[in-house]
Design a protein around this motif. Sequence first.
Motif, short mmCIF file in Angstrom:
data_model
loop_
_atom_site.label_atom_id
_atom_site.label_comp_id
_atom_site.label_asym_id
_atom_site.label_seq_id
_atom_site.Cartn_x
_atom_site.Cartn_y
_atom_site.Cartn_z
N VAL A 71 -12.52 12.99 -27.87
CA VAL A 71 -13.13 13.65 -29.36
C VAL A 71 -14.01 12.11 -29.79
CG1 VAL A 71 -13.45 14.63 -31.75
CG2 VAL A 71 -12.22 15.16 -29.97
N GLU A 72 -15.25 12.01 -29.36
CA GLU A 72 -15.54 11.01 -29.96
C GLU A 72 -16.16 10.03 -31.04
OE1 GLU A 72 -19.35 11.01 -28.29
OE2 GLU A 72 -19.13 11.55 -26.15
N GLY A 73 -15.72 9.23 -31.39
CA GLY A 73 -15.53 8.36 -32.88
C GLY A 73 -14.55 8.94 -33.66
N ARG A 74 -13.46 9.61 -32.68
CA ARG A 74 -11.88 9.63 -33.36
C ARG A 74 -11.00 8.94 -32.41
NH1 ARG A 74 -7.85 13.51 -32.69
NH2 ARG A 74 -9.36 15.14 -31.71
N GLN A 75 -10.38 8.07 -33.30
CA GLN A 75 -9.36 7.17 -32.68
C GLN A 75 -8.01 8.39 -32.62
OE1 GLN A 75 -9.51 4.12 -31.14
NE2 GLN A 75 -7.93 4.04 -30.71
N ARG A 76 -7.63 8.95 -31.27
CA ARG A 76 -5.75 8.58 -31.14
C ARG A 76 -4.81 8.07 -31.32
NH1 ARG A 76 -6.99 12.88 -26.21
NH2 ARG A 76 -7.10 10.80 -24.96
N PRO A 77 -4.41 9.15 -32.73
CA PRO A 77 -2.96 8.14 -32.22
C PRO A 77 -1.81 8.31 -31.08
CG PRO A 77 -3.00 10.42 -33.55
CD PRO A 77 -4.02 9.88 -33.52
N ALA A 78 -1.02 7.02 -30.67
CA ALA A 78 -0.24 7.18 -29.99
C ALA A 78 1.10 8.07 -29.82
CB ALA A 78 0.49 6.26 -29.50
N LEU A 79 1.44 9.18 -28.78
CA LEU A 79 2.74 10.08 -28.82
C LEU A 79 3.58 10.44 -28.64
CD1 LEU A 79 3.53 12.81 -30.91
CD2 LEU A 79 2.57 13.87 -29.89
N ASP A 80 4.82 10.06 -28.86
CA ASP A 80 5.56 10.61 -27.42
C ASP A 80 6.80 11.70 -27.66
OD1 ASP A 80 5.37 7.74 -26.80
OD2 ASP A 80 7.40 7.41 -26.59
N LEU A 81 6.28 12.87 -26.82
CA LEU A 81 6.42 13.69 -27.31
C LEU A 81 7.81 14.25 -26.26
CD1 LEU A 81 5.53 16.51 -28.56
CD2 LEU A 81 4.25 17.16 -26.37
N LEU A 82 9.24 15.28 -26.74
CA LEU A 82 9.95 15.77 -26.24
C LEU A 82 9.46 17.55 -26.36
CD1 LEU A 82 13.71 14.70 -26.23
CD2 LEU A 82 13.14 17.32 -26.82
N ILE A 83 9.84 18.20 -25.17
CA ILE A 83 10.07 19.70 -25.70
C ILE A 83 11.18 19.82 -24.82
CG2 ILE A 83 8.67 21.93 -24.31
CD1 ILE A 83 6.44 20.05 -26.48
N TRP A 84 12.12 20.92 -25.02
CA TRP A 84 13.12 21.26 -24.42
C TRP A 84 12.66 22.74 -24.75
CZ3 TRP A 84 18.47 18.82 -24.76
CH2 TRP A 84 19.30 20.03 -24.56
N ALA A 124 8.31 -0.31 -35.54
CA ALA A 124 7.01 -0.92 -36.43
C ALA A 124 6.39 -2.21 -35.04
CB ALA A 124 8.05 -2.73 -37.29
N ALA A 125 6.26 -2.25 -34.16
CA ALA A 125 5.57 -2.78 -33.74
C ALA A 125 4.24 -2.08 -33.69
CB ALA A 125 5.85 -2.46 -32.02
N GLN A 126 3.22 -3.36 -33.06
CA GLN A 126 1.97 -2.93 -33.26
C GLN A 126 1.45 -1.57 -31.93
OE1 GLN A 126 -0.58 -6.09 -32.80
NE2 GLN A 126 -3.09 -4.48 -33.75
N GLY A 127 0.56 -0.50 -32.22
CA GLY A 127 0.39 0.39 -31.18
C GLY A 127 1.57 1.12 -31.54
N ALA A 128 2.97 0.99 -32.05
CA ALA A 128 3.77 1.92 -31.52
C ALA A 128 3.86 3.58 -31.79
CB ALA A 128 4.89 1.69 -33.06
N PRO A 129 4.33 4.59 -31.16
CA PRO A 129 4.01 5.67 -31.11
C PRO A 129 4.64 6.94 -32.21
CG PRO A 129 5.31 5.33 -29.39
CD PRO A 129 5.03 4.03 -29.34
N GLU A 130 3.87 7.83 -31.97
CA GLU A 130 4.61 8.72 -33.23
C GLU A 130 5.54 9.03 -31.83
OE1 GLU A 130 1.72 11.12 -34.71
OE2 GLU A 130 0.51 9.67 -36.07
N VAL A 131 6.37 10.45 -33.30
CA VAL A 131 7.73 10.83 -32.60
C VAL A 131 7.41 12.25 -32.43
CG1 VAL A 131 9.23 8.91 -31.51
CG2 VAL A 131 9.15 9.84 -33.62
N GLU A 132 7.92 13.27 -31.89
CA GLU A 132 7.41 14.41 -31.82
C GLU A 132 8.93 15.69 -31.83
OE1 GLU A 132 5.49 18.73 -33.55
OE2 GLU A 132 4.35 17.20 -32.02
N ALA A 133 9.65 15.99 -31.63
CA ALA A 133 10.74 16.53 -30.09
C ALA A 133 10.61 17.75 -31.28
CB ALA A 133 12.04 16.08 -30.58
N CYS A 134 10.82 19.02 -29.61
CA CYS A 134 10.01 20.25 -30.31
C CYS A 134 10.89 21.39 -29.29
CB CYS A 134 8.60 20.96 -30.10
SG CYS A 134 7.38 19.60 -31.14
N VAL A 135 11.88 22.43 -30.02
CA VAL A 135 12.62 22.90 -28.85
C VAL A 135 11.85 24.43 -29.33
CG1 VAL A 135 15.18 23.92 -29.29
CG2 VAL A 135 14.91 21.72 -29.18
#
Length: 284
Positions: A71-84, A124-135
């Motif tokens: 999506v132009e004009g929108r900065q997307r945050p980095a994400l680490d995703l776990l799917i169970w 705390a590092a610059q550009g650290a991803p968000e984390v999400e885990a889903c079962v």
Amino acid sequence: MIGRRGGRRATAPAGPPRPAGVPPQAPQHAGDRPTRQTAPVPDSLDAELATLTEEGPVTAAATTLPAAATVEGRQRPALDLLIWDAPNIDMTLSTVIGARPTAASRPRFDAIAAWFVEGAGDPAAQGAPEVEACVFANIPPVPGTLQRWVEALRGFGYSVFARPKSQPDDDIDQDMLDHIAVRAHSHRLRRLVVFSGDGRNFAEPLEQLVREGTEVVVVAFSEVAGYAISSELLRFIDIEDVPGAFVEPLDRVRLDALPPDGAWLRPTRSLRDFVTSFNARRDR
């Protein structure tokens, strides 16, 4: 293009994702009725994706699993995703140990959460991803002890997508693929960890995600995850190699982890018992 079911309604604790930078909505009460802890799932993936952009509805091309659309004009945050994939992991666990799992032979979700978050790096590092885990789980008409299991997962920080299992062929594979597609659109999907041995439904879309720049790790049992082991794009980890994933070693034969000097593999049944049953079948 990944096929999707027609209109449907369900509830999911994770709820639909919010655009980056948009805070959660304040709880709403109807009279004295308490706020529900589940959120409605849109009737289609297109409807859910449409809530993620201010530029208008997302086209069908954006619903393919490798979310190349930006999506132009929108900065997307980095994400680490776990799917169970709970049904698949439960079934394959029973297969590899040749018995119904007990408390000692079931995976420890707390240790797996710690391993996953550690892999995301310093928060705390610059550009650290968000984390999400889903079962993702199918719930039978009589849940039994699943209520306690679901609440334990939520207490460990997992979102749980629970779908009623009313028919033997009910599954949640498309729900998992839909959620991955939504997150790949709303975020820059840096790392995707999929706990499933289901190559039929996951091999092609996961490999396409790798081509689009996402690190994809498949975690399952080596006996039933040939699709990931043989892939030149996917990284495979045996679930028993996740630190602390099991209280004690599983009673299984791992031909991919034999000691250098070899190992004796004991029979799974008595030789005399087998011959007795063999002779009985032959004499019929």
